[in-house]
Design an enzyme around this catalytic site. Sequence first.
Site, PDB file in Angstrom:
ATOM      1  N   TYR B 280       0.849  -1.192   0.000  1.00 20.21           N
ATOM      2  CA  TYR B 280       0.000   0.000   0.000  1.00 20.21           C
ATOM      3  C   TYR B 280       0.884   1.241   0.000  1.00 20.21           C
ATOM      4  CZ  TYR B 280      -3.760   3.166   1.171  1.00 20.21           C
ATOM      5  OH  TYR B 280      -4.665   4.193   1.139  1.00 20.21           O
ATOM      6  N   TYR B 330      -5.447   5.180  -8.009  1.00 22.08           N
ATOM      7  CA  TYR B 330      -5.752   5.340  -6.592  1.00 22.08           C
ATOM      8  C   TYR B 330      -6.964   4.493  -6.232  1.00 22.08           C
ATOM      9  CZ  TYR B 330      -6.512   7.477  -2.053  1.00 22.08           C
ATOM     10  OH  TYR B 330      -6.692   7.681  -0.714  1.00 22.08           O
TER      11      TYR B 330
END
Lengths: 134, 376
Positions: B280, B330
């Site tokens: 992440y 995103y």
Amino acid sequence: MSYGTPVPDGDPLMEPFWQNAREHRLSVQCCRDCGDRHFPPSPVCPSCLSEEQDWEVVSGKATLISWVTFHRAYWDVLQSQLPYDVCLVALEEGPLLMSNFLGPRPENAREGLPLRVAFDAVSDHLTLPKFVAA
Amino acid sequence: MTSMNHLRNKVAVVGVGNTPYGNFPHKSDYALGADAFKAALVDSGLEKHEIDGLVTCRVPYYARMGEVLGLDPRWTLAMPGHGRMSGMAIIEAMLAIESGAADHVALIYTNIGRSRRMNYGGDDSASVWDPWGFTSPGAAHAMMFRMHMQRYGTTTRQLAEVSVAFRQHAILNPDAVMKKPMTIDDHEEARPIAEPLRLLDYCLINDGAVCMILTSAERAKDLRKPPVLITGAGGRDAFRRSAVANFDPDMWFTEAQDTSRQVYEMAGVGPDDVDALMCYDNFSPTVLFSLEGFGYCKRGESGAFVEGGRLALGGALPTNTDGGHLSNSYMQGWALNIEAVRQLRGECGIRQVPGCEVVHYVATTPCTRSIIYTRA
Ligand SMILES: [Zn+2]
């Protein structure tokens, strides 16, 4: 309270903090039952869950943890201040506080630098506790 | 302490799908979600009526999503649009399937933040620190990276290695938003946002949707694609120190260590066995904190560790082979999880990691989560 940056929802829990700041006192919430000091304030003590919470004036002594320099303003009022610094400090009493340097950033700024609180009346209603080199 | 070790290899990912990534002002969350769901359904070979579990993430209203897709699940879970939720949601779905609460779970993530001009700071995320001008998750990561620089001597040029490697991967990914080549000097010269971070340390903001379909490993055997198994999972939250959003004075090291112990023990593998890492990366420093927290290198040594293209394809630890949040899309962890599945299936074309058998997903956040996927 606001001077362009909102104080979210006019949080009633924070009111004693701002009142103290206007009178040049830095304060954190302190549990009447177990003595735990915490900030931001909480409806119950995060340590023992007591609702008996006081505000305690603290020494104003702190150490620098880190800082960032904002080159982007997320509120119009800060546009004219760019670039501006925000620092993170650890109060001698424990809680962490996000704040600003009052005046220029200390030249020897680095983690662990001793600081002390100073007050900046940014409007008639709002005084911000800030920090300078001790 | 009890563990999830008995769930090793019990649940499989059998379908993945995504929309194009970009700026879609005329598409709703539900339209994007439906596109991703249809793609994942085709990928899985399941019929729509077989979906009896639904997880929505960042979708405004779960019931509307179900209405749009014509689903009446027997198990539904709605999660907010935080990056940390993807790993949490996948673990929840695993538990639902293993418990018998649902047989085939569709997890749908939608994001229209780009076309609706989401700011991720200021009035979008009001906090107690606003009067001092502190806002935005990026600034929180800048605070932590400054600490890393001061404690360990890490440099911004080392940090640049992360963004540069992921951009190389995005260039190989037809879906990715950012395709312009990037050098370490480009990173150093980019516009400062919250120093010490610059523009190329920040994730993209774009629209899109992702869907994953999970079922039991047993049922997965008969489906269209080779199943990808959830072999390990773990997590630890850090709420007590969360007064500054997206910040931790210890960079979530304790939580990452705890999570890594859980996930490696359940999977029966360690960092040396991992063929590709999906990390992440809302901001580039998170990758450094993750490498340390999950034992890929010693504490404080991540700056040196990433030098020389170690995270790039062809390097020792190919990471975020789709380009990650920094250069692909995103999708708040979701795109990385479907990339993990595609790598294990061998579907990644020119960005395929050769002989890929173990892929590790890591999200080092206030809700740290990790998943290890393997090929059945
Ligand atoms: Zn107490």
